[in-house]
Design a protein around this motif. Structure first.
Motif, short mmCIF file in Angstrom:
data_model
loop_
_atom_site.label_atom_id
_atom_site.label_comp_id
_atom_site.label_asym_id
_atom_site.label_seq_id
_atom_site.Cartn_x
_atom_site.Cartn_y
_atom_site.Cartn_z
N UNK A 1 30.60 34.30 87.87
CA UNK A 1 29.96 33.07 87.39
C UNK A 1 28.80 33.39 86.45
N UNK A 2 28.00 34.40 86.79
CA UNK A 2 26.88 34.80 85.93
C UNK A 2 27.40 35.28 84.58
N UNK A 3 28.46 36.08 84.59
CA UNK A 3 29.03 36.57 83.33
C UNK A 3 29.63 35.42 82.53
N UNK A 4 30.17 34.42 83.21
CA UNK A 4 30.71 33.24 82.52
C UNK A 4 29.59 32.50 81.79
N UNK A 5 28.47 32.27 82.47
CA UNK A 5 27.33 31.58 81.86
C UNK A 5 26.81 32.40 80.68
N UNK A 6 26.71 33.71 80.85
CA UNK A 6 26.21 34.59 79.80
C UNK A 6 27.11 34.54 78.57
N UNK A 7 28.40 34.63 78.76
CA UNK A 7 29.34 34.66 77.64
C UNK A 7 29.51 33.30 76.98
N UNK A 8 29.62 32.23 77.79
CA UNK A 8 29.89 30.90 77.23
C UNK A 8 28.64 30.22 76.71
#
Length: 157
Positions: free
Chosen positions: A37-44
């Motif tokens: 989820x953290x990587x999703x927020x970072x990328x998106x």
């Protein structure tokens, strides 16, 4: 859980599992899912509150992000990945040479702190100094107001 391009692979998870979860215990949400989820927020670039519902609640995800930030877990993960990447390319774990560069970036007029004018590039904003090793892997990043000269901003703090 949906399969997002930002999700950790099994091999990636095995590398950082012991850093984020030194003692395995039962939790309501798996830490791998929290990291995804953290990587999703970072990328998106989406806001925490707009995290898709198939992830843990945004409050839980943000709690872990902030906790790991304050505890230095992100730096530890970065260090482990950096060392493994260097070793896989036949280099020593610790680099012996660093290459430094800077760039100035415009900021919003709403930002009052840490903003200056880079007279050389005629940019009002912030300047970042980045040190990379010979493989191009980042070693250090420092962000400050743009009016700091490179000879002063490059000094480690």
């Amino acid at each position: 859980m949906s399969n997002y391009s930002t999700n950790l692979t099994e091999k990636q998870w095995q590398v950082i599992k012991n850093i984020v979860e030194p003692q395995e215990r039962s939790r309501k949400y798996f830490l791998r899912d929290i990291l995804n989820a953290i990587f999703y927020v970072n990328k998106s670039g989406c806001q925490w509150r707009m995290l898709p519902s198939d992830f843990a609640p945004w409050q839980t995800v943000y709690y872990y992000f902030r906790k790991w930030k304050l505890e230095g877990v992100w730096e530890e993960i970065w260090s482990v990945i950096h060392s493994k990447a260097r070793k896989s390319m036949g280099k020593n774990e610790s680099p012996s040479l660093g290459i430094i560069d800077s760039r100035s970036v415009k900021t919003s007029h709403h930002v009052d702190t840490d903003r200056g004018i880079d007279g050389n590039k005629k940019i009002k904003g912030r300047k970042e100094h980045i040190v990379v090793d010979t493989l191009g892997l980042p070693m250090a990043i420092k962000v400050h107001e743009a009016n700091i000269h490179d000879s002063k901003g490059a000094v480690p703090t």
